[in-house]
Design an enzyme around this catalytic site. Sequence first.
Site, PDB file in Angstrom:
ATOM      1  N   HIS A  15     103.848  50.691  39.040  1.00 22.42           N
ATOM      2  CA  HIS A  15     103.054  50.273  40.388  1.00 22.42           C
ATOM      3  C   HIS A  15     103.358  51.302  41.490  1.00 22.42           C
ATOM      4  O   HIS A  15     102.398  51.741  42.223  1.00 22.42           O
ATOM      5  CB  HIS A  15     103.534  48.657  40.773  1.00 22.42           C
ATOM      6  CG  HIS A  15     103.333  48.320  42.226  1.00 22.42           C
ATOM      7  ND1 HIS A  15     102.492  47.360  42.651  1.00 22.42           N
ATOM      8  CD2 HIS A  15     103.856  48.632  43.414  1.00 22.42           C
ATOM      9  CE1 HIS A  15     102.415  47.295  43.829  1.00 22.42           C
ATOM     10  NE2 HIS A  15     103.071  47.923  44.285  1.00 22.42           N
ATOM     11  N   GLU A  16     104.739  51.797  41.729  1.00 21.69           N
ATOM     12  CA  GLU A  16     105.018  52.723  42.628  1.00 21.69           C
ATOM     13  C   GLU A  16     104.467  54.004  42.342  1.00 21.69           C
ATOM     14  O   GLU A  16     104.049  54.865  43.245  1.00 21.69           O
ATOM     15  CB  GLU A  16     106.529  52.626  42.682  1.00 21.69           C
ATOM     16  CG  GLU A  16     107.229  51.601  43.349  1.00 21.69           C
ATOM     17  CD  GLU A  16     106.822  51.048  44.682  1.00 21.69           C
ATOM     18  OE1 GLU A  16     106.548  52.319  45.476  1.00 21.69           O
ATOM     19  OE2 GLU A  16     106.501  49.909  45.034  1.00 21.69           O
ATOM     20  N   HIS A  19     100.864  54.075  43.586  1.00 25.63           N
ATOM     21  CA  HIS A  19     100.970  54.821  44.936  1.00 25.63           C
ATOM     22  C   HIS A  19     100.986  55.952  45.251  1.00 25.63           C
ATOM     23  O   HIS A  19     100.240  56.574  45.856  1.00 25.63           O
ATOM     24  CB  HIS A  19     101.921  53.836  45.744  1.00 25.63           C
ATOM     25  CG  HIS A  19     101.967  52.560  46.000  1.00 25.63           C
ATOM     26  ND1 HIS A  19     100.713  51.853  46.503  1.00 25.63           N
ATOM     27  CD2 HIS A  19     102.803  51.480  45.846  1.00 25.63           C
ATOM     28  CE1 HIS A  19     100.826  50.294  46.511  1.00 25.63           C
ATOM     29  NE2 HIS A  19     102.148  50.313  46.148  1.00 25.63           N
TER      30      HIS A  19
END
Length: 197
Positions: A15-16, A19
């Site tokens: 997820h990170e 980003h």
Amino acid sequence: MIFTLLILLFSIIIHEIAHGSVAYALGDPTAKEAGRLDLNPLKHLDPVGSVLLPLFLSILGGPIIGWAKPVPVNPMNFNDQRWGDLKVALAGPMANFSIALIFGLIIKFVQLPESFLIIATTVVFYNIALGIFNLIPVYPLDGSHVLFSLLPDRFEEFKRFLTQYGFIILLFVIFMIPNGLNWVFVLADKILSLFLS
């Protein structure tokens, strides 16, 4: 419990990284220069979101949720100043939904041994839950950045309030309201059932 925590941890890391990767594609090298486009868990752990909260929820016996240390981003570097922040914010939840979709389709169309079916089911459930959880429009979750990108300038005072007190509001909902996040897991379970049916 350990198995579930590992799935959750690596789902949060991806997820990170999503980003940071989208930010990098938009012209911002901050996350890359900070070494955050890396699968090494130690670079992403957040004491509260990655350790204390998941352990606390696991002790309670309920579904587990959490977050990692936010990837550093400098929106001033984006080549898309209008929608760059929105794109970066959506990248994390979309990565989780994509993982859930891939494993969900495997469950749906591939005959799996029971052990791998359990793994795939857990991956789908927690990635759906993570995606939904992070879209809640409360700072510092991704949903707040989506909301801020869509709100007109006259809501600047509201944005400042949510930025200042959002984390407190989030912790209050998680720890003080009984079943405050239960709807996230109920929704994730309903979506999971579509793949299992």
